[in-house]
Write a protein that holds these residues in place. Sequence first.
Motif, PDB file in Angstrom:
ATOM      1  N   ALA A  25       0.834  -1.203   0.000  1.00 22.14           N
ATOM      2  CA  ALA A  25       0.000   0.000   0.000  1.00 22.14           C
ATOM      3  C   ALA A  25       0.870   1.254   0.000  1.00 22.14           C
ATOM      4  O   ALA A  25       0.591   2.234  -0.717  1.00 22.14           O
ATOM      5  N   ALA A  26       1.925   1.230   0.808  1.00 25.06           N
ATOM      6  CA  ALA A  26       2.831   2.378   0.850  1.00 25.06           C
ATOM      7  C   ALA A  26       3.524   2.588  -0.490  1.00 25.06           C
ATOM      8  O   ALA A  26       3.678   3.719  -0.962  1.00 25.06           O
ATOM      9  N   LEU A  27       3.918   1.517  -1.129  1.00 24.33           N
ATOM     10  CA  LEU A  27       4.591   1.635  -2.418  1.00 24.33           C
ATOM     11  C   LEU A  27       3.626   2.047  -3.526  1.00 24.33           C
ATOM     12  O   LEU A  27       4.035   2.644  -4.525  1.00 24.33           O
ATOM     13  N   SER A  28       2.350   1.768  -3.351  1.00 17.57           N
ATOM     14  CA  SER A  28       1.361   2.151  -4.369  1.00 17.57           C
ATOM     15  C   SER A  28       1.024   3.637  -4.321  1.00 17.57           C
ATOM     16  O   SER A  28       0.415   4.163  -5.265  1.00 17.57           O
ATOM     17  N   ARG A  29       1.395   4.309  -3.247  1.00 20.77           N
ATOM     18  CA  ARG A  29       1.032   5.722  -3.074  1.00 20.77           C
ATOM     19  C   ARG A  29       2.263   6.615  -2.944  1.00 20.77           C
ATOM     20  O   ARG A  29       2.253   7.624  -2.255  1.00 20.77           O
ATOM     21  N   GLN A  30       3.326   6.285  -3.641  1.00 20.45           N
ATOM     22  CA  GLN A  30       4.550   7.069  -3.571  1.00 20.45           C
ATOM     23  C   GLN A  30       4.393   8.417  -4.270  1.00 20.45           C
ATOM     24  O   GLN A  30       3.767   8.525  -5.324  1.00 20.45           O
ATOM     25  N   ASP A  31       4.962   9.436  -3.671  1.00 23.96           N
ATOM     26  CA  ASP A  31       4.894  10.792  -4.210  1.00 23.96           C
ATOM     27  C   ASP A  31       6.045  11.041  -5.183  1.00 23.96           C
ATOM     28  O   ASP A  31       7.218  10.858  -4.829  1.00 23.96           O
ATOM     29  N   ALA A  32       5.710  11.482  -6.379  1.00 23.77           N
ATOM     30  CA  ALA A  32       6.688  11.942  -7.371  1.00 23.77           C
ATOM     31  C   ALA A  32       7.824  10.949  -7.576  1.00 23.77           C
ATOM     32  O   ALA A  32       8.988  11.343  -7.731  1.00 23.77           O
ATOM     33  N   ALA A  33       7.500   9.690  -7.573  1.00 26.00           N
ATOM     34  CA  ALA A  33       8.530   8.659  -7.750  1.00 26.00           C
ATOM     35  C   ALA A  33       8.792   8.427  -9.231  1.00 26.00           C
ATOM     36  O   ALA A  33       7.895   8.551 -10.066  1.00 26.00           O
ATOM     37  N   PRO A  34      10.022   8.079  -9.584  1.00 28.58           N
ATOM     38  CA  PRO A  34      10.283   7.669 -10.967  1.00 28.58           C
ATOM     39  C   PRO A  34       9.597   6.332 -11.244  1.00 28.58           C
ATOM     40  O   PRO A  34       9.133   5.661 -10.318  1.00 28.58           O
ATOM     41  N   ASP A  35       9.535   5.955 -12.491  1.00 29.72           N
ATOM     42  CA  ASP A  35       8.944   4.672 -12.839  1.00 29.72           C
ATOM     43  C   ASP A  35       9.743   3.560 -12.162  1.00 29.72           C
ATOM     44  O   ASP A  35      10.973   3.496 -12.307  1.00 29.72           O
ATOM     45  N   TRP A 103       9.895   7.590  -0.156  1.00 25.82           N
ATOM     46  CA  TRP A 103      11.036   6.675  -0.028  1.00 25.82           C
ATOM     47  C   TRP A 103      11.656   6.316  -1.379  1.00 25.82           C
ATOM     48  O   TRP A 103      12.878   6.358  -1.546  1.00 25.82           O
ATOM     49  N   VAL A 104      10.830   5.972  -2.358  1.00 27.93           N
ATOM     50  CA  VAL A 104      11.364   5.603  -3.669  1.00 27.93           C
ATOM     51  C   VAL A 104      12.045   6.797  -4.325  1.00 27.93           C
ATOM     52  O   VAL A 104      13.149   6.684  -4.866  1.00 27.93           O
ATOM     53  N   ARG A 105      11.410   7.959  -4.260  1.00 25.40           N
ATOM     54  CA  ARG A 105      11.996   9.155  -4.863  1.00 25.40           C
ATOM     55  C   ARG A 105      13.344   9.483  -4.234  1.00 25.40           C
ATOM     56  O   ARG A 105      14.335   9.738  -4.932  1.00 25.40           O
ATOM     57  N   GLU A 106      13.399   9.449  -2.909  1.00 24.87           N
ATOM     58  CA  GLU A 106      14.640   9.791  -2.214  1.00 24.87           C
ATOM     59  C   GLU A 106      15.721   8.744  -2.472  1.00 24.87           C
ATOM     60  O   GLU A 106      16.893   9.077  -2.677  1.00 24.87           O
ATOM     61  N   GLY A 107      15.339   7.464  -2.450  1.00 19.68           N
ATOM     62  CA  GLY A 107      16.326   6.418  -2.686  1.00 19.68           C
ATOM     63  C   GLY A 107      16.891   6.451  -4.086  1.00 19.68           C
ATOM     64  O   GLY A 107      18.105   6.295  -4.290  1.00 19.68           O
ATOM     65  N   ALA A 108      16.040   6.663  -5.069  1.00 22.29           N
ATOM     66  CA  ALA A 108      16.508   6.738  -6.448  1.00 22.29           C
ATOM     67  C   ALA A 108      17.386   7.965  -6.670  1.00 22.29           C
ATOM     68  O   ALA A 108      18.414   7.906  -7.353  1.00 22.29           O
ATOM     69  N   ALA A 109      16.998   9.083  -6.069  1.00 23.38           N
ATOM     70  CA  ALA A 109      17.743  10.333  -6.274  1.00 23.38           C
ATOM     71  C   ALA A 109      19.130  10.273  -5.650  1.00 23.38           C
ATOM     72  O   ALA A 109      20.102  10.759  -6.236  1.00 23.38           O
ATOM     73  N   VAL A 110      19.239   9.679  -4.472  1.00 27.16           N
ATOM     74  CA  VAL A 110      20.526   9.683  -3.790  1.00 27.16           C
ATOM     75  C   VAL A 110      21.544   8.821  -4.518  1.00 27.16           C
ATOM     76  O   VAL A 110      22.760   9.055  -4.427  1.00 27.16           O
ATOM     77  N   LEU A 111      21.067   7.836  -5.285  1.00 35.01           N
ATOM     78  CA  LEU A 111      22.003   7.009  -6.048  1.00 35.01           C
ATOM     79  C   LEU A 111      22.592   7.740  -7.241  1.00 35.01           C
ATOM     80  O   LEU A 111      23.495   7.216  -7.897  1.00 35.01           O
TER      81      LEU A 111
END
Length: 316
Positions: A25-35, A103-111
């Motif tokens: 559920a948390a992953l389905s509602r990510q804000d401004a995440a890349p694909d 979480w997804v946006r931040e994790g992808a960006a920091v890499l």
Amino acid sequence: MSNAPTVSVVIPCHDAAGTLALQLAALSRQDAAPDFEIVVVDNRSRDGLAAVVQRWAAELPRLRLVSAPRLPGAAYARNVGIGASTGERLLFCDADDVVARDWVREGAAVLEQVAVVNGDDVTLPFAAFTCLDSVWDGHLDRRPRGELERISEPVPYPILLGGNFASRRETLLSVGGFDAAMIDANEDNDLAVRLQRSGALIHRSHAMLIAQRSRAGAKASFRRAFRAGRGHVALAATHDLRRDSPSLSRGTWRLDPLRASGAAAKMATRPRDQRDWPAVATRLGAGLGLWLGEVDRWRGRSQEPAIGAGIEEGQT
């Protein structure tokens, strides 16, 4: 595939049907995440995990379930997930935690800045995980987000948070992935040592935030600490880290079981609502685990490494 997502979230699972839905559920509602895609790795589950994944398939079209039955353990399951994933940026979380809405946006960006990074976490009681909004609105959204904490040089004892970290694919593959022989614990810190020795420092992102459940009860706390303590001795021996180990370097650990027994006696005299038996059980379990780990070392007991086992299986 040219349209394959460049970010993959890997979730190792063993009998996680009771908790996975909240994480999805948390992953389905990510804000401004890349694909991004989600690779759920089923490691010998017997509790209807596949049905949970199936129920979320419509909401998460990039969700996939991958089977990993050959070996037990999170290390092997994560390796299978690495092999099955398509992204060049890999994010790892656990089925019984809840990631923040960014979480997804931040994790992808920091890499884009560093090759390997640990996230940050807040520990909550089981009762806090009634629904996603209670975790986000009541806790994670209120947590201040800090800057990326860069590490400029190797540390004596590197740590990797297996349930909340991100890495570039090429960096993980350069050291072979996880050691699947480490079934009970310390597979993440084993990887941390090998990453650091290869030149990949492990940084810390305070914006890559998750909520994790506190361990339920004294028995579960004892078992977890016991396995970690026993495995810690083996890890220190394998990588010649005994002098750098925060648990072994001073030698005072030999008295930890006695100290834990004394703490238990004092705890019993407190009012019931002030007794923290899980904390005492953790201390006792860690101390006894270190002792048994030392016995294993004295007897020359060791296990053959299985670095990368499962990666090729995930690719098929």
